[in-house]
Design an enzyme around this catalytic site. Structure first.
Site, PDB file in Angstrom:
ATOM      1  N   LYS A 204       0.829  -1.214   0.000  1.00  0.00           N
ATOM      2  CA  LYS A 204       0.000   0.000   0.000  1.00  0.00           C
ATOM      3  C   LYS A 204       0.865   1.266   0.000  1.00  0.00           C
ATOM      4  CE  LYS A 204      -3.200  -3.131   0.513  1.00  0.00           C
ATOM      5  NZ  LYS A 204      -3.853  -3.783  -0.601  1.00  0.00           N
TER       6      LYS A 204
HETATM    7  C1  PLP Z   1      -4.800  -4.887   0.230  1.00  0.00           C
HETATM    8  C2  PLP Z   1      -6.272  -4.860   0.121  1.00  0.00           C
HETATM    9  C3  PLP Z   1      -7.084  -5.446   1.095  1.00  0.00           C
HETATM   10  C4  PLP Z   1      -6.563  -6.305   2.208  1.00  0.00           C
HETATM   11  O1  PLP Z   1      -5.629  -5.711   3.006  1.00  0.00           O
HETATM   12  P1  PLP Z   1      -4.632  -6.638   3.890  1.00  0.00           P
HETATM   13  O2  PLP Z   1      -3.977  -5.640   4.764  1.00  0.00           O
HETATM   14  O3  PLP Z   1      -3.710  -7.292   2.916  1.00  0.00           O
HETATM   15  O4  PLP Z   1      -5.458  -7.603   4.626  1.00  0.00           O
HETATM   16  C5  PLP Z   1      -8.457  -5.308   0.985  1.00  0.00           C
HETATM   17  N1  PLP Z   1      -8.997  -4.634  -0.045  1.00  0.00           N
HETATM   18  C6  PLP Z   1      -8.256  -4.061  -1.005  1.00  0.00           C
HETATM   19  C7  PLP Z   1      -8.934  -3.324  -2.099  1.00  0.00           C
HETATM   20  C8  PLP Z   1      -6.862  -4.172  -0.971  1.00  0.00           C
HETATM   21  O5  PLP Z   1      -6.135  -3.628  -1.954  1.00  0.00           O
END
Ligand code: PLP
Length: 416
Positions: A204
């Site tokens: 992210k």
């Molecule tokens: C990364 C992501 C998640 C999940 O996040 P984690 O921290 O990996 O559990 C959920 N929704 C979207 C759209 C994502 O890109």
């Protein structure tokens, strides 16, 4: 027209671009390092046992969004589970969502014994199509869970209006769209629904390895989410464990790093926007390619750079990757409803619960053809390029050159 690298020509570049998996593609500094050591030196690594880091992180997140409450948790998936649990669906209730998302979005629905109902998406943005969401509404609809895909705000005003008319909450999955806005001057995503959910996972915009954040203006939802992340144990009261809930707590180590990262977030997003604007200005209109517009550059969070091509996204991804600009066709291997977890209904043992009737109003099965627009994006038209705040002007110019070169080869008559 120069020969494509994929056909044996010279590539635009050979030096790898920075990615979120290497230090050059992350925005870490001395403050993160100091924060980790401060936590270790305090002797208290669990945030429920004390320390300022988690409350400070939550306050920073709430302030960034101009909203009353932020609740930290252990992952983006946990944050989504907190939001769904706070809405408290009955088993078999339906939550309308998108087939183009991380599986965490769907896991959060199923884990709380609700049914994911997939609405189709816009063919250019991949974001939920409000008319398809409307067609999915039923008396059992309990929430709409929108994902802001790739960094572009989904049509939240329309979706919020739909949710209000149906009398259900809107939940926003903002894991890819920190500080994205649907219009100039409008508030950031995460503030349009009842709850906005974010992730601090490695891929992210900002990261603490793993971690999640929820924001809400509703004190009751905030309290319920706080309890759900801590086994529903109201620590300041005598009555233990009010309802079934998980341990989704964030540690002090994570909170300390995340707190520093979050303070860098506006700058990270801004730099991604500036470089995206440079790219869009450099490539102009590319025949046969749909890109976010230059006006979008200031609104989009640029998690990645999505391209929608006329067709043959695999050829495009191969050609761009060969030029030294890694590209992925379709982003996902398939829309999420074609994963075995859903096609084979692998939920709890062999029960297929809650996709069975009862508790659902009908038996839910998932297979090809459910969302044709999403399937076409994944199979034929969508190409995703990584994006990074640490791209130099030269990096961006190389990406632009690769795009122009591949587009010219795809449409030779437009570019001779
Ligand atoms: C990364 C992501 C998640 C999940 O996040 P984690 O921290 O990996 O559990 C959920 N929704 C979207 C759209 C994502 O890109």
């Amino acid at each position: 027209m120069s020969r494509l690298a994929v056909d044996g020509g010279a590539p635009v570049r050979t030096r790898p671009l920075p990615t979120v998996l290497v230090p050059a593609g992350r925005t870490f500094g001395a403050e993160e390092r100091a924060a980790v050591l401060e936590v270790l030196d305090s002797g208290v690594l669990n945030a429920s046992c004390g320390g300022p880091w988690l409350p400070e992180l939550e306050a920073t997140m709430a302030d960034l969004h101009g909203i009353g409450h932020a609740v930290a948790s252990s992952s983006g998936t946990a944050a989504l589970h907190l939001a769904v649990a706070a809405v408290d669906p009955e088993p078999g209730d339906e939550i309308i969502t998108t087939p183009l998302t991380d599986f965490g979005t769907i896991a959060a629905i199923l884990a709380q014994n609700a049914v994911p109902v997939f609405a189709d998406v816009d063919p250019l943005t991949g974001n939920l199509d409000p008319s398809s969401v409307e067609a999915c509404l039923s008396p059992r609809t309990r929430a709409i869970l929108v994902v802001h895909l790739f960094g572009a705000a989904a049509p939240v005003a329309e979706l919020r209006a739909l949710a209000d008319r149906a009398g259900v909450p809107l939940i926003e999955d903002c894991a890819q769209a920190y500080l994205a806005r649907p219009a100039p001057g409008a508030p950031p995503v995460g503030t349009y629904g009842a709850v906005g959910c974010f992730s601090l996972q490695q891929y992210k915009h900002v990261t603490a390895g793993d971690g999640g954040l929820c924001i809400t203006g509703d004190a009751v939802l905030a309290e319920r989410m706080r309890l759900f992340a801590d086994k529903a144990w109201p620590r300041d009261e005598g009555r233990f464990h009010r309802f079934l809930a998980m341990n989704y707590r964030m540690t002090n180590l994570t909170a300390a790093v995340a707190g520093v990262q979050l303070r860098r977030l506006p700058e990270v997003v801004d730099r991604r926007r500036r470089q995206a604007a440079r790219l869009l200005a450099a490539v102009g209109d590319l025949a046969g390619v749909h890109l976010p517009t230059l006006e979008d550059a200031r609104l989009h969070a640029w998690w990645v750079l999505p391209l929608v091509v006329d067709g043959d996204n695999r050829r495009w991804a191969d050609a761009l990757s060969a030029e030294g600009v890694p590209a992925v066709a379709g982003w996902l291997q398939s829309p999420v409803y074609l994963y075995p977890a859903l096609t084979e209904r692998r939920t709890y043992g062999t029960s297929a619960f809650p996709l069975t009737s009862p508790p659902a109003r009908r038996d839910w099965t998932y297979g090809p053809g459910l969302c044709p627009v999403a399937e076409r994006l994944v199979d034929d038209t969508l190409v995703v390029l990584q994006w990074n705040e640490n791209y130099t002007d030269a990096d961006v110019d190389d990406i632009a050159a690769a795009l122009v070169k591949v587009a010219a080869a795809d449409h030779p008559l437009d570019h001779q």
